[in-house]
Scaffold this motif. Structure first.
Motif, short mmCIF file in Angstrom:
data_model
loop_
_atom_site.label_atom_id
_atom_site.label_comp_id
_atom_site.label_asym_id
_atom_site.label_seq_id
_atom_site.Cartn_x
_atom_site.Cartn_y
_atom_site.Cartn_z
N SER A 2 0.84 -1.20 0.00
CA SER A 2 0.00 0.00 0.00
C SER A 2 0.87 1.25 0.00
O SER A 2 1.95 1.27 0.58
CB SER A 2 -0.92 0.00 1.21
OG SER A 2 -0.16 0.02 2.40
N LYS A 3 0.33 2.29 -0.65
CA LYS A 3 1.06 3.54 -0.75
C LYS A 3 0.80 4.38 0.50
O LYS A 3 -0.35 4.55 0.92
CB LYS A 3 0.61 4.29 -2.00
CG LYS A 3 1.36 5.59 -2.24
CD LYS A 3 0.84 6.28 -3.48
CE LYS A 3 1.55 7.60 -3.68
NZ LYS A 3 1.01 8.34 -4.85
N ILE A 4 1.84 4.91 1.11
CA ILE A 4 1.72 5.75 2.30
C ILE A 4 1.79 7.20 1.86
O ILE A 4 2.72 7.61 1.17
CB ILE A 4 2.84 5.45 3.32
CG1 ILE A 4 2.72 4.00 3.81
CG2 ILE A 4 2.77 6.43 4.49
CD1 ILE A 4 3.86 3.56 4.71
N GLU A 5 0.75 7.95 2.27
CA GLU A 5 0.72 9.37 1.91
C GLU A 5 1.06 10.22 3.12
O GLU A 5 0.64 9.93 4.24
CB GLU A 5 -0.68 9.76 1.40
CG GLU A 5 -1.06 9.10 0.10
CD GLU A 5 -2.42 9.58 -0.39
OE1 GLU A 5 -2.64 10.82 -0.37
OE2 GLU A 5 -3.26 8.74 -0.75
#
Length: 812
Positions: A2-5
């Motif tokens: 998952s992409k961490i923003e």
């Protein structure tokens, strides 16, 4: 993965709260302008209608309806759904209940309804009007929360429910309070607006008079109603319907038959009874709730010969017998919360109904055209029946038969399906006749539908006819009376304050209290004051009397006796500085009690720096801020000047004389008529020609044969006949009444007129000690004597004041 923003908390909170707010505004708390329903109410009505739980069927368990709504449409707690269902059934909350219930559905007393497993519910008859034509594509549909079936975004609402039943709700940043209205009046207004699109608010208010609460009562304030209908925001007063009935023995009772909207009846009765128990007002004997199935009835029984209208006015002012209702007409219009005027609500409803009729007509037209197409096919088939039967018999199956009919005789697929499905008994001459009659009827219907769709005036005729029929079926009389003006409630003091005698005390240090005669008699020896404090005023007064307290710095403190702290006699009471800010060295020098605030006398005021004046009682009447502020009764010129005497003259026109004595022993006597009457915020005129640092010690009203008692700072006491002092005029120096000594000269600290020789006097010292003097034990001295030493200043302290010794207060 998952992409961490990386986002700031401010952005995240703002975006999340915005979504949450939008959700509760649009999907929970606010009604739709078209059907006047919140989503949970709409889902309850739709689900019950879908299940056939209608007014013409038997009741079903409420739990079943709640379960259906929760499982299919409203994924929230069952309690919130049941509460919404119950509210729609409560005829004291909604003007036209949309749900009928068997069992306990709550009460005006705030009692909760029975659990949903015990109660039964079904749609009411008028609910069928909310859902009528829903199966004819009249409204938009959306998928439910789990995409398993569709639900309507709005109900057809064939009567204007938003105004008829009103709405209340609180969401994020918005709230709504739309009162219920009379169905007949609102429909009449819609019909008028339909014919007159440019109708003014006054035109519409000719039909919609104002709210029509299910609990009836009286609405006051046509201006508030008008403002609310114009802007969506306004305030009105809602007053209970009451009557005063006479009883035997000069008694009476207040009977309450209607109470304001959403007032808890049990709490109202409890509040009135608390007023009786706490004796906030005198005159209430008993409070009874006599409500039964015949209707609401609260009886307030009154005592003999009381002001019944005054008591009723007090109850209007201090209980929920009268409340203010604030319009805040907010609803969802085109997906946005908007504050609405009456005309906008009616216009939006009218537009919606025109659209509903249009969509229903389109649906009926399509259905009629489809049926006519089938009927035409059947008529054609019957005209070539033998060929049709032969073709069908030669076919392999139903589908093959349909295809052969389409190919050989130019039938459409729908017509061919209908022919194949035709039963043999229909193949008669009679059926052909019936089909031709049906075709003609369908043609007429189609022409009628097309006329409605092609001509807006025809559509409006249909809508108007339906609205008139609906009004005829469901119209009922107005329950709430509308009164133009808000009544001004005047409460007599006689109602609020009991006619009873009390003992009032004001102490030297500024403590003030009142006690019942019973408490005083039980503990009169215990004043509750500190050892060094003492009473400067103590009298038996009536609770309706008025107390004026004058300080030495020119401030007047007013208290109605009934507002003075009511404590036991042995308690200290309240300090006057708790409510009114006074200086630390400020003292009360004069206290007066009056029966009314209509006295015609004057106050005589003297200062130590040589000023004097009269001020009328009426100039010192208290204003609205008397509880928190003192009033100026004397404007002091010098910073360290003080008032030394305040006397009340009930009949100032009666001529009398006054006597002033200075600290250095000079006395001046002149007529009262030389002292002018001045206003409260004035200093007055010169009273005495003072020299150097001399000061006026006191002022006394005298008669020509009066004798005064004088006390000096050295503890000397002297009696002096007034006739020894010549009567002159105001502002003079005066004559010497002491023998001047070079060493340790005597200085006057105070003097008082001796009423009679047997009345003891009391000298108070700076050490809070008192010394009694019996005047008859001393002879009258001449002007040039210094009197007799009676007080040991070394042991008792320096004298500060001489006064007539207060006698023991005897109460009746």
């Amino acid at each position: 993965m998952s992409k961490i923003e990386n986002l700031t908390l401010e952005d995240v909170m703002g975006e999340r709260f915005s979504r949450y707010s939008r959700s509760i505004i649009q999907e929970r708390a606010l009604p739709d302008i078209r059907d006047g329903l919140k989503p949970v109410q709409r889902r309850i009505l739709y689900a019950m209608n879908k299940d056939g739980n209608t007014y013409d069927k038997a009741f079903r368990k409420s739990a079943k309806s709640v379960g259906n709504v929760m499982g299919n449409f409203h994924p929230h707690g069952d309690s919130s759904i049941y509460e919404a269902l119950v509210r729609m059934s409560q005829d004291w909350k909604v003007r036209e209940p949309l749900i009928e219930m068997h069992g306990n559905n709550g009460s005006m007393d705030g009692d909760p309804p029975a659990a949903m497993r015990y109660t039964e519910a079904r749609l009411s008859k008028i609910s069928s009007e909310m859902l009528r034509d829903i199966d004819k594509n009249t409204v938009d549909w959306v998928l439910n929360f789990d995409d398993t079936e569709y639900e309507p975004t709005v109900l057809p609402s064939r009567f204007p429910n938003l105004l008829v039943n009103g709405s209340t709700g609180i969401s994020a940043g918005y709230a709504t309070d739309i009162p219920p209205h009379n169905l007949g009046e609102v429909i009449d207004a819609v019909l008028y607006l339909q014919k007159h699109p440019k109708a003014t608010l006054d035109d519409l208010m000719g039909f919609v008079k104002g709210p029509d609460f299910p609990t009836g009562a009286i609405v006051q304030g046509i201006d508030g109603i008008r403002k609310a209908y114009e802007t969506g925001h306004g305030k009105i007063m809602v007053r209970s319907r009451t009557s005063i009935e006479p009883l035997k023995g000069n008694k009476s009772q207040i009977v309450i038959t209607e109470i304001p909207y959403e007032v808890n009846k049990a709490q109202l009765v409890k509040r009135i009874d608390e007023i009786r128990l706490n004796k906030k007002i005198e005159g209430i004997a008993e409070v009874r709730d006599q409500s039964d199935r015949e209707g609401l009835s609260i009886v307030v029984e009154l005592k003999r010969e009381v002001d019944s209208q005054g008591i009723l006015n007090y109850l209007f002012k201090n209980t929920d017998l009268q409340i203010s209702y604030n319009f805040n007409m907010v609803a969802i219009d085109h997906m946005r919360p908007v504050r609405l005027s009456l005309k906008r609500i009616l216009t939006a409803y009218l537009d919606f109904q025109q659209n509903v009729v249009k969509k229903r007509t389109q649906f009926d037209l399509q259905k009629a055209m489809d049926r006519q197409h089938i009927v035409d096919g059947l008529i054609k088939a019957l005209s070539i029946l033998d060929k049709v039967i032969k073709t069908i018999r030669a076919s392999k199956n139903r589908k093959d038969a349909r295809d052969n009919l389409v190919n050989e005789y130019d039938f459409s697929e729908k017509q061919a399906d209908a022919i194949v499905a035709l039963q043999l008994y229909r193949l008669t001459n009679t059926d052909v006749t019936e089909l031709k009659a049906e075709s003609k009827e369908l043609s007429d219907q189609i022409a009628g539908f097309q006329k409605i769709l092609n001509n807006p005036s025809e559509l409006n005729k249909v809508l108007a006819k339906e609205l008139r029929q609906l009004a005829k079926t469901y119209r009922n009389p107005r329950r709430t009376e509308i009164q133009n003006k808000v009544s001004n409630i005047k409460i007599s003091t006689d109602v609020m304050v009991p006619d009873e005698d009390v003992v009032v005390m004001v102490s030297h240090d500024g403590y003030i209290k009142r006690s019942s005669l019973r408490s005083y008699k039980a503990s009169s020896s215990e004043s509750g004051l500190k050892d060094e404090d003492y009473p400067i005023f103590m009298e038996q007064l009536n609770a309706r009397d008025h107390l004026f307290m004058f300080t030495n710095k020119g401030n007047l403190i007013y208290r109605p006796v009934h507002e003075i702290a009511d404590v036991k006699w042995k308690d200290t009471g309240e300090h006057i500085s708790q409510t009114i800010g006074l200086d630390a060295d400020e003292e009360i020098i004069g206290t007066f009690a009056f029966n009314s605030l209509k006295e015609s006398g004057n106050f005589l005021i003297a200062t130590d720096d040589g000023h004097i004046k009269q001020t009328s009682f009426q100039d010192l009447k208290p204003g609205r801020t008397y509880k928190n502020h003192a009033y100026t009764y004397e404007k002091l010129k010098a910073e360290n000047a003080k008032v030394v005497a305040v006397q009340y003259l009930a009949n100032p026109e009666q001529s009398s004389e006054l006597l002033l004595i200075s600290h250095h022993g000079l006395a001046l006597r002149y007529g009262l008529d030389e002292v002018p009457v001045n206003g409260a915020r004035t200093t007055g005129v010169k009273s005495m020609g003072l020299r150097g640092d001399d000061l006026v010690t006191n002022l006394q009203l005298i008669q020509p044969n009066s004798v005064v008692a004088i006390v000096t700072q050295r503890g000397a006491f002297k009696k002096l006949a007034v006739k020894e002092i010549p009567a002159t005029s105001r502002a003079r120096k005066g004559v010497m009444i002491l023998r001047e000594l070079k060493a340790q000269p005597h200085r006057v600290v105070d003097f008082v007129v001796i009423d009679h020789e047997d009345q003891p006097l009391e000298v108070l010292t700076n050490r809070a000690r008192s010394h009694d003097i019996l005047p008859k034990e001393y002879s009258v001295g001449g002007r040039y004597s210094n009197g007799s030493f009676v007080i040991d200043v070394d042991s008792e302290g320096i004298p500060k004041q001489i006064r007539i010794k207060p006698s023991e207060l005897t109460v009746n």
